[in-house]
Design a protein around this motif. Structure first.
Motif, PDB file in Angstrom:
ATOM      1  N   TRP A 251     -12.821   6.558  10.597  1.00 17.56           N
ATOM      2  CA  TRP A 251     -12.785   5.325  11.376  1.00 17.56           C
ATOM      3  C   TRP A 251     -13.139   4.109  10.539  1.00 17.56           C
ATOM      4  O   TRP A 251     -12.969   2.985  10.990  1.00 17.56           O
ATOM      5  CB  TRP A 251     -13.673   5.432  12.608  1.00 17.56           C
ATOM      6  CG  TRP A 251     -15.013   6.053  12.377  1.00 17.56           C
ATOM      7  CD1 TRP A 251     -15.346   7.361  12.604  1.00 17.56           C
ATOM      8  CD2 TRP A 251     -16.184   5.434  11.879  1.00 17.56           C
ATOM      9  NE1 TRP A 251     -16.655   7.581  12.274  1.00 17.56           N
ATOM     10  CE2 TRP A 251     -17.200   6.403  11.824  1.00 17.56           C
ATOM     11  CE3 TRP A 251     -16.495   4.140  11.455  1.00 17.56           C
ATOM     12  CZ2 TRP A 251     -18.486   6.124  11.377  1.00 17.56           C
ATOM     13  CZ3 TRP A 251     -17.775   3.865  11.007  1.00 17.56           C
ATOM     14  CH2 TRP A 251     -18.749   4.851  10.977  1.00 17.56           C
ATOM     15  N   THR A 252     -13.600   4.282   9.303  1.00 10.82           N
ATOM     16  CA  THR A 252     -13.855   3.140   8.419  1.00 10.82           C
ATOM     17  C   THR A 252     -12.586   2.685   7.704  1.00 10.82           C
ATOM     18  O   THR A 252     -12.608   1.712   6.969  1.00 10.82           O
ATOM     19  CB  THR A 252     -14.920   3.475   7.360  1.00 10.82           C
ATOM     20  OG1 THR A 252     -14.480   4.585   6.595  1.00 10.82           O
ATOM     21  CG2 THR A 252     -16.260   3.782   8.003  1.00 10.82           C
ATOM     22  N   THR A 253     -11.481   3.377   7.936  1.00 10.06           N
ATOM     23  CA  THR A 253     -10.210   3.032   7.302  1.00 10.06           C
ATOM     24  C   THR A 253      -9.527   1.912   8.075  1.00 10.06           C
ATOM     25  O   THR A 253      -9.336   2.009   9.281  1.00 10.06           O
ATOM     26  CB  THR A 253      -9.280   4.256   7.268  1.00 10.06           C
ATOM     27  OG1 THR A 253      -9.924   5.309   6.565  1.00 10.06           O
ATOM     28  CG2 THR A 253      -7.958   3.935   6.612  1.00 10.06           C
TER      29      THR A 253
ATOM     30  N   CYS B 216      -8.770  10.356   6.226  1.00  8.92           N
ATOM     31  CA  CYS B 216      -9.329   9.036   6.495  1.00  8.92           C
ATOM     32  C   CYS B 216     -10.241   9.112   7.713  1.00  8.92           C
ATOM     33  O   CYS B 216     -10.116   9.998   8.540  1.00  8.92           O
ATOM     34  CB  CYS B 216      -8.212   8.038   6.765  1.00  8.92           C
ATOM     35  SG  CYS B 216      -7.066   7.866   5.405  1.00  8.92           S
TER      36      CYS B 216
ATOM     37  N   ASP C   1       0.857  -1.177   0.000  1.00  7.68           N
ATOM     38  CA  ASP C   1       0.000   0.000   0.000  1.00  7.68           C
ATOM     39  C   ASP C   1       0.896   1.231   0.000  1.00  7.68           C
ATOM     40  O   ASP C   1       2.106   1.114  -0.167  1.00  7.68           O
ATOM     41  CB  ASP C   1      -0.907  -0.006   1.228  1.00  7.68           C
ATOM     42  CG  ASP C   1      -2.186   0.790   1.009  1.00  7.68           C
ATOM     43  OD1 ASP C   1      -2.244   1.570   0.041  1.00  7.68           O
ATOM     44  OD2 ASP C   1      -3.114   0.632   1.800  1.00  7.68           O
TER      45      ASP C   1
ATOM     46  N   ASP D 151      -2.955  12.438   6.606  1.00  2.39           N
ATOM     47  CA  ASP D 151      -3.922  11.484   6.063  1.00  2.39           C
ATOM     48  C   ASP D 151      -4.969  11.076   7.087  1.00  2.39           C
ATOM     49  O   ASP D 151      -6.079  10.711   6.729  1.00  2.39           O
ATOM     50  CB  ASP D 151      -3.215  10.244   5.511  1.00  2.39           C
ATOM     51  CG  ASP D 151      -2.568  10.504   4.163  1.00  2.39           C
ATOM     52  OD1 ASP D 151      -2.913  11.515   3.526  1.00  2.39           O
ATOM     53  OD2 ASP D 151      -1.727   9.701   3.756  1.00  2.39           O
ATOM     54  N   ASP D 152      -4.649  11.116   8.384  1.00  2.00           N
ATOM     55  CA  ASP D 152      -5.641  10.784   9.404  1.00  2.00           C
ATOM     56  C   ASP D 152      -6.806  11.763   9.382  1.00  2.00           C
ATOM     57  O   ASP D 152      -7.907  11.431   9.780  1.00  2.00           O
ATOM     58  CB  ASP D 152      -5.013  10.760  10.798  1.00  2.00           C
ATOM     59  CG  ASP D 152      -4.319   9.446  11.093  1.00  2.00           C
ATOM     60  OD1 ASP D 152      -4.443   8.517  10.270  1.00  2.00           O
ATOM     61  OD2 ASP D 152      -3.658   9.345  12.133  1.00  2.00           O
TER      62      ASP D 152
ATOM     63  N   LYS E 116      -6.195   0.072   9.021  1.00  2.00           N
ATOM     64  CA  LYS E 116      -4.807   0.526   9.023  1.00  2.00           C
ATOM     65  C   LYS E 116      -3.961  -0.283   9.983  1.00  2.00           C
ATOM     66  O   LYS E 116      -4.481  -0.896  10.910  1.00  2.00           O
ATOM     67  CB  LYS E 116      -4.727   2.015   9.332  1.00  2.00           C
ATOM     68  CG  LYS E 116      -5.298   2.423  10.674  1.00  2.00           C
ATOM     69  CD  LYS E 116      -5.340   3.935  10.819  1.00  2.00           C
ATOM     70  CE  LYS E 116      -4.388   4.366  11.891  1.00  2.00           C
ATOM     71  NZ  LYS E 116      -4.128   5.746  11.980  1.00  2.00           N
TER      72      LYS E 116
ATOM     73  N   MET F 275       1.176   6.454   4.700  1.00  2.00           N
ATOM     74  CA  MET F 275       0.261   7.517   5.089  1.00  2.00           C
ATOM     75  C   MET F 275       1.059   8.638   5.733  1.00  2.00           C
ATOM     76  O   MET F 275       1.929   8.393   6.562  1.00  2.00           O
ATOM     77  CB  MET F 275      -0.780   7.001   6.082  1.00  2.00           C
ATOM     78  CG  MET F 275      -1.757   6.031   5.478  1.00  2.00           C
ATOM     79  SD  MET F 275      -2.978   5.434   6.662  1.00  2.00           S
ATOM     80  CE  MET F 275      -3.875   6.928   7.020  1.00  2.00           C
TER      81      MET F 275
END
Length: 130
Positions: A25-27, A23, A12, A19-20, A29, A15
């Protein structure tokens, strides 16, 4: 690797710190700072062996099909070498919240029935690629 170490990971992109903010909470990681579904807990989990703060190993968004809840798992582990590979140095936190956009024929009042309905987790749960 020359020293016999094995590294696990995903192919991938790296990040960045910003990026947080993009992005949510559906990410899913690995590592870094958790993106909390309902806000951070009162305190981070600690290791039962050495009482050090545990670090995020991975965050997984894992909703159930036809559920009124969003669900995120946060897996934490201890970085103290004497605690490695011991069950009590790991902790999994589950956070869930009602989906305000959920519309199901079976549930009209947005309350869970307390019963397990169905025997699969997803529409393609029985698809084994045959």
């Amino acid at each position: 690797m020359a020293d016999g170490a094995i590294l696990l990971g995903l192919v991938d992109e790296i990040m960045s710190e910003n990026d947080d903010k993009i992005c949510g909470w559906t990410t899913n990681k690995i590592g870094g700072t958790p993106i909390w579904l309902l806000g951070p807990p009162w305190q981070y989990p600690t290791c039962r062996l050495c009482n050090r703060v545990l670090y995020l190993v991975c965050q997984v968004y894992c909703p159930l099909s036809d559920s009124i809840f969003h669900r995120v798992l946060y897996i934490f582990g201890c970085t103290n070498q004497s605690c490695w590979n011991k069950n009590t140095s790991w902790k999994v936190l589950r956070s869930q919240a009602k989906d305000s956009n959920f519309g199901s024929k079976e549930t009209t009042n947005n309350e869970p029935s307390g019963e397990f309905v169905g025997d699969d987790w997803c529409d393609d749960a029985e698809d084994w690629g045959e």
